[in-house]
Design a protein around this motif. Sequence first.
Motif, mmCIF file in Angstrom:
data_model
loop_
_atom_site.group_PDB
_atom_site.id
_atom_site.type_symbol
_atom_site.label_atom_id
_atom_site.label_comp_id
_atom_site.label_asym_id
_atom_site.label_seq_id
_atom_site.Cartn_x
_atom_site.Cartn_y
_atom_site.Cartn_z
ATOM 1 N N GLU A 10 -2.089 -7.667 5.078
ATOM 2 C CA GLU A 10 -0.866 -7.310 4.345
ATOM 3 C C GLU A 10 -1.185 -6.357 3.197
ATOM 4 O O GLU A 10 -0.460 -5.384 2.962
ATOM 5 N N ASN A 14 0.349 -2.628 2.945
ATOM 6 C CA ASN A 14 1.096 -2.267 1.733
ATOM 7 C C ASN A 14 0.461 -1.051 1.068
ATOM 8 O O ASN A 14 1.167 -0.182 0.541
ATOM 9 N N LEU A 163 4.471 -8.208 10.391
ATOM 10 C CA LEU A 163 4.049 -7.430 9.220
ATOM 11 C C LEU A 163 4.048 -5.937 9.552
ATOM 12 O O LEU A 163 4.505 -5.106 8.758
ATOM 13 N N TYR A 167 6.315 -3.056 7.618
ATOM 14 C CA TYR A 167 5.762 -1.925 6.860
ATOM 15 C C TYR A 167 6.079 -0.578 7.511
ATOM 16 O O TYR A 167 6.265 0.418 6.819
#
Length: 185
Positions: A10, A14, A163, A167
């Motif tokens: 993650e 990010n 995830l 994103y």
Amino acid sequence: MAKYDKADIERRMNGAVESLKSDLGGLRTGRANTTLLDPVVCEVYGAMMPLNQVATVSAPEPRLLTVQVWDKSNMAAVEKGIAHANLGLNPMIDGQTLRLPMPDLTEERRKDLAKLAGKYAENAKIAIRNVRRDGMEALKEDEKKKEISEDDRKRSEDEVQKLTDKYVAECDIAAEAKEKEIMTQ
């Protein structure tokens, strides 16, 4: 010791989105934006230094940037650094301040900038997919070493995919917003 680390995946995804937002911030639109000058470096005190370490950049008006140089002896170096950054800006010296009026963007230039924003977004999405691949490989490795069960692997693979989708969607939203900003004055 398991290789799969959801928090690391993650964090890396990010990071790709934050990098994209930084890149998009440096794209010139019709409005003055202080991040436009972030890539500018100047040769001062015998070294190449980022502009933000030798001057203060502000946007007092929607179509004007000002650069307040801290040491007057660096004015020429800062002006040269801005000129060499190929941003299409023409600095005007006003005492110890450089005034940078934002010229109008041509329709052709707007389209080029919008394409560039799309390219930045695509690069960020590729980075996110590479992180997904690393996560999936780590899960398979953990299952092969009997550190997790097949059900745990599948459950974690679903988490990694969620995830990734999250994103990638953030990249699309950021790119669309920037393209809209570029195409409208």
